[in-house]
Design a protein around this motif. Structure first.
Motif, PDB file in Angstrom:
ATOM      1  N   ILE A 112       1.486   4.885   0.435  1.00 59.85           N
ATOM      2  CA  ILE A 112       0.845   5.941   1.349  1.00 59.85           C
ATOM      3  C   ILE A 112       1.744   7.204   1.163  1.00 59.85           C
ATOM      4  CG2 ILE A 112      -0.157   6.719   3.251  1.00 59.85           C
ATOM      5  CD1 ILE A 112      -0.793   3.859   3.732  1.00 59.85           C
ATOM      6  N   LYS A 114      -3.589   7.057  -0.411  1.00 56.83           N
ATOM      7  CA  LYS A 114      -2.923   5.909  -0.636  1.00 56.83           C
ATOM      8  C   LYS A 114      -3.175   5.529  -2.167  1.00 56.83           C
ATOM      9  CE  LYS A 114      -6.477   2.805   1.159  1.00 56.83           C
ATOM     10  NZ  LYS A 114      -6.702   1.643   2.278  1.00 56.83           N
ATOM     11  N   THR A 135       4.717   7.601  -5.791  1.00 58.01           N
ATOM     12  CA  THR A 135       3.700   7.894  -5.034  1.00 58.01           C
ATOM     13  C   THR A 135       3.693   9.556  -4.475  1.00 58.01           C
ATOM     14  OG1 THR A 135       3.457   5.740  -3.911  1.00 58.01           O
ATOM     15  CG2 THR A 135       2.785   7.417  -2.450  1.00 58.01           C
ATOM     16  N   GLU A 173       1.003  -1.251  -0.121  1.00 55.76           N
ATOM     17  CA  GLU A 173      -0.050   0.065   0.043  1.00 55.76           C
ATOM     18  C   GLU A 173       0.956   1.154   0.004  1.00 55.76           C
ATOM     19  OE1 GLU A 173      -3.142   0.617  -0.230  1.00 55.76           O
ATOM     20  OE2 GLU A 173      -4.312  -1.278   0.809  1.00 55.76           O
ATOM     21  N   SER A 214     -10.039   6.514  -0.253  1.00 59.43           N
ATOM     22  CA  SER A 214      -8.614   6.086  -0.072  1.00 59.43           C
ATOM     23  C   SER A 214      -7.646   7.440   0.366  1.00 59.43           C
ATOM     24  CB  SER A 214      -7.893   5.687  -1.511  1.00 59.43           C
ATOM     25  OG  SER A 214      -8.196   6.799  -2.684  1.00 59.43           O
TER      26      SER A 214
END
Length: 312
Positions: free
Chosen positions: A128, A224, A202, A126, A245
């Protein structure tokens, strides 16, 4: 075991709690590949059909009360962001008229809440990004002064801005709760090259989205992402920048040192925290007024971000 896109095998626990739900997606003409907490994936051979249900997950538990129209709002917001970001992703089309003929009997249900996507090998992390200290990050900071290995200045207040934003990955749990981990801990999971790519992408996507949201008077506190590999390239998959999210706050009401008014699932989390519930399955039924307030918040952030009403 490698997984394709959302993962391919349901655990006995997953099957049990999802069978108990009364708001399954009604598609029956094609094989169900995977049923997640919120999304159902159907195998169409070359592609997947990804359907956003009205299920709501909080603290990694699917709650027994649906949120009417939620799937359509989240699906359409993801579609907006895929286009706005211009980042490589798995989307093929969300136009039900272009779906395979076998899906035509389900067109009315699928319209607005589904998309046809390329199959991808999911990276099991995941991803984030945090631009503010809140949620599980705030709890970790209070205990250790760190979040996922990042040492932060002392004396930070709740909801303080973190500048620059930090990458705080977590495990991708099929059942139970995800666990916050450090960047270094992602390397054995996906390899050093992919770990660095996930971190960099990200923070890049978060920065683009945060800057855009700011033009709408919205603070994107954290979000995320999920990434997968298609033809050797890492791309965005699953939902992106939805109220499920991400944490969205109205900029005009922001005040450091307190919980913020939000347009996202935090409202449900805060309500759940008032209950005597251990955050394990089954979750509590959601009262009608809390359901309606949740719908209103999801609608509000959609309109603020996109400038139009969702097709619900």
């Amino acid at each position: 075991m490698s997984q394709v896109c959302q993962g391919g095998i349901l655990s006995v626990f997953s099957i049990f709690f999802l069978m108990a739900l009364k708001f399954e997606t009604p598609v029956t003409a094609v094989p169900l590949f995977h049923q997640g907490k919120v999304r159902d994936m159907y195998d169409l051979g070359e592609h997947f059909l990804m359907v956003a249900s009205d299920r709501l997950s909080a603290f990694d538990v699917v709650l027994p009360t649906p949120i009417p129209g939620k799937g359509k709002i989240l699906n359409q917001l993801s579609l907006f962001w895929f286009e706005q970001l211009g980042m490589p992703n798995h989307l093929v089309t969300a136009n039900v008229e272009d779906y395979p003929a076998v899906l035509k009997p389900f067109a009315d249900y699928l319209r607005g809440r589904s998309m046809l996507v390329k199959k991808a090998k999911r990276h099991d992390v995941e991803c984030i990004a945090r631009g503010y200290i809140v949620g599980s990050g705030w709890k970790d900071y209070q205990k250790t002064g760190k979040i996922c290995g990042h040492v932060l200045p002392t004396g930070l207040k709740l909801c303080a801005k973190i500048d620059p934003a930090i990458y705080t990955p977590s495990t991708k749990a099929e059942t139970g709760h995800d666990e916050n981990i450090s960047y270094e801990q992602t390397i054995p999971i996906v390899g050093e090259k992919i770990a660095a790519t996930l971190r960099d992408l990200t923070l890049e996507v978060y920065s683009k989205a945060r800057n855009f949201a700011a033009t709408k008077g919205i603070i994107l506190a954290d979000t995320k992402f999920e990434f997968g590999e298609i033809d050797g390239k890492t791309v965005l998959i699953d939902e992106v920048l939805t109220p499920d999210s991400s944490r969205y706050w109205p900029a005009e009401k922001y005040a450091e040192g307190q919980n913020q008014e939000s347009f996202d699932k935090q409202y449900i989390r805060d309500w759940l925290e008032t209950l005597d519930w251990n955050k394990d399955y089954p979750g509590p039924e959601i009262p009608k007024d809390v359901v309606q307030n949740t719908v209103d918040k999801y609608m509000d952030i959609f309109v603020r971000i996109t400038g139009k009403q969702p097709n619900v």
